[in-house]
Scaffold this motif. Sequence first.
Motif, mmCIF file in Angstrom:
data_model
loop_
_atom_site.group_PDB
_atom_site.id
_atom_site.type_symbol
_atom_site.label_atom_id
_atom_site.label_comp_id
_atom_site.label_asym_id
_atom_site.label_seq_id
_atom_site.Cartn_x
_atom_site.Cartn_y
_atom_site.Cartn_z
ATOM 1 N N UNK A 12 0.826 -1.221 0.000
ATOM 2 C CA UNK A 12 0.000 0.000 0.000
ATOM 3 C C UNK A 12 0.854 1.263 0.000
ATOM 4 N N UNK A 13 0.311 2.311 -0.617
ATOM 5 C CA UNK A 13 0.992 3.599 -0.661
ATOM 6 C C UNK A 13 1.002 4.212 0.740
ATOM 7 N N UNK A 14 2.171 4.706 1.171
ATOM 8 C CA UNK A 14 2.298 5.241 2.522
ATOM 9 C C UNK A 14 2.537 6.740 2.538
ATOM 10 N N UNK A 15 2.686 7.382 1.390
ATOM 11 C CA UNK A 15 2.979 8.821 1.373
ATOM 12 C C UNK A 15 2.369 9.445 0.128
ATOM 13 N N UNK A 16 2.080 10.737 0.244
ATOM 14 C CA UNK A 16 1.565 11.510 -0.870
ATOM 15 C C UNK A 16 2.465 12.717 -1.089
ATOM 16 N N UNK A 17 2.446 13.240 -2.311
ATOM 17 C CA UNK A 17 3.359 14.320 -2.671
ATOM 18 C C UNK A 17 3.103 15.553 -1.809
ATOM 19 N N UNK A 18 1.845 15.843 -1.541
ATOM 20 C CA UNK A 18 1.531 17.060 -0.786
ATOM 21 C C UNK A 18 1.991 16.985 0.669
ATOM 22 N N UNK A 19 2.348 15.784 1.143
ATOM 23 C CA UNK A 19 2.793 15.636 2.523
ATOM 24 C C UNK A 19 4.309 15.765 2.666
ATOM 25 N N UNK A 20 5.047 15.802 1.552
ATOM 26 C CA UNK A 20 6.506 15.867 1.650
ATOM 27 C C UNK A 20 6.967 17.127 2.367
ATOM 28 N N UNK A 21 6.384 18.276 2.004
ATOM 29 C CA UNK A 21 6.822 19.546 2.587
ATOM 30 C C UNK A 21 6.425 19.665 4.061
ATOM 31 N N UNK A 22 5.462 18.863 4.527
ATOM 32 C CA UNK A 22 4.995 18.954 5.913
ATOM 33 C C UNK A 22 5.754 18.026 6.860
ATOM 34 N N UNK A 23 6.720 17.316 6.344
ATOM 35 C CA UNK A 23 7.462 16.403 7.205
ATOM 36 C C UNK A 23 8.285 17.178 8.229
ATOM 37 N N UNK A 24 8.406 16.638 9.451
ATOM 38 C CA UNK A 24 9.239 17.318 10.447
ATOM 39 C C UNK A 24 10.704 17.333 10.017
#
Length: 410
Positions: A351-363
């Motif tokens: 299963x996919x665990x990440x989306x492109x829009x979440x990359x910039x929100x990573x700590x």
Amino acid sequence: MSYYADSPLNTLKHRFHLLPEYEKMSFVRFAKITLAKPSPKTVTTCPHCQSDHFVKNGFKYCADDSGTKTQRYLCRGCGKSFVENSGTILYGSKRDLSTWKEYIHCLIKKESLRDAAAICGISLATSFAWRHKILDTLQYMMEDITLDGVVQADETFFNISRKGAHRACFPEDDKDYGDPLKVYEETDEDLAKQQAERAILKAAQQETQRKRGISDQKVAVVCAVSLNRSIAKAANTGRTSYQQLKSVLDGKIKPNSILVSDSAAIYKKFAKENNLEHHAIPRGKHKQDGYHLAYLGSYHAKLKNMIENRFKCVATKYLNNYLAYHNFIASGAKTNAEKETLLLDFIRNTPCVSKVRDFAKRPAFPFPMEDDPEILKKEQEIKAKAAEKRKHTIAVRKEWKERAKKYTSS
């Protein structure tokens, strides 16, 4: 008429035999990647409700004008439609599976983002998104790895890197950034101010590299290697405590194995609690009782060469991705072709665990920081400086707009 002119295939064969050996091997590898089509995935259950009662429901065509089509299914249990790649990182992609296979080939060869984008015919942003989607999924594969036999363990350190975080310093509501009218109004005083700001920013970036030795400005990566297998994960900043070591290696080394490390007390305690035979290498010595840390030293050298030289230092928030990437490629039990097939099959069934829009929100750090108040304080200071810079940028751009209006009205 020439014999080769009548037969294009014979012409190709003739020219192929004239090539040097290394070009022949390169051509054969390229032909295998280009011409080989991945076999269709066998669908057994619905990805939404896990029901095995579904029927075929037409086709889904790829959006890249290649004519590639994928079988669509309709579940009789939940009534939802799905394809073989539903729920994975391949779902919704506008490229067919052969392009993903070619990209994985570039990934195994450690091609740069730009080179991989040029080879696969995709944009640089897509190349970045594909790499980190694959590496996020790859971490699930690395979690199942366990070590046995003689295991060498120690930490290595990397500088803290905030690559990609500079966008937070700029306002999002100002759409006139880069207005060419401001160029005509810049004076020597403005240019001097910009140079001073750049100097201050450069000094702030170099501030994290001033302390020598082990400090809270270094990211500690706990590494353990055995025969053809390795584990590495970012644990903390500064010196590693026992709890931080345990969070990385707990359950990763089989009982009754031999643990070889330096003379740090945390390894002695870890070996005692996990039923491991421990051999500590004293400070200033290279081996003790026939045990050494040479393999781990070689592993550290290759890891640092990939992170710092091949990829020009990666952002700390993506460090665990590249550690899993290095461990997968460095495993010597399989050939590169087998690794490509294994990785492609894994991402098709995970299963996919990440989306492109979440990359910039990573700590900024890939590990919990609640137990380190000094790092939290520094993070707050950085955020405060970014907010001040944002206010200053907004004020400067408003001034530029007013000057541009005066320039256009005159």
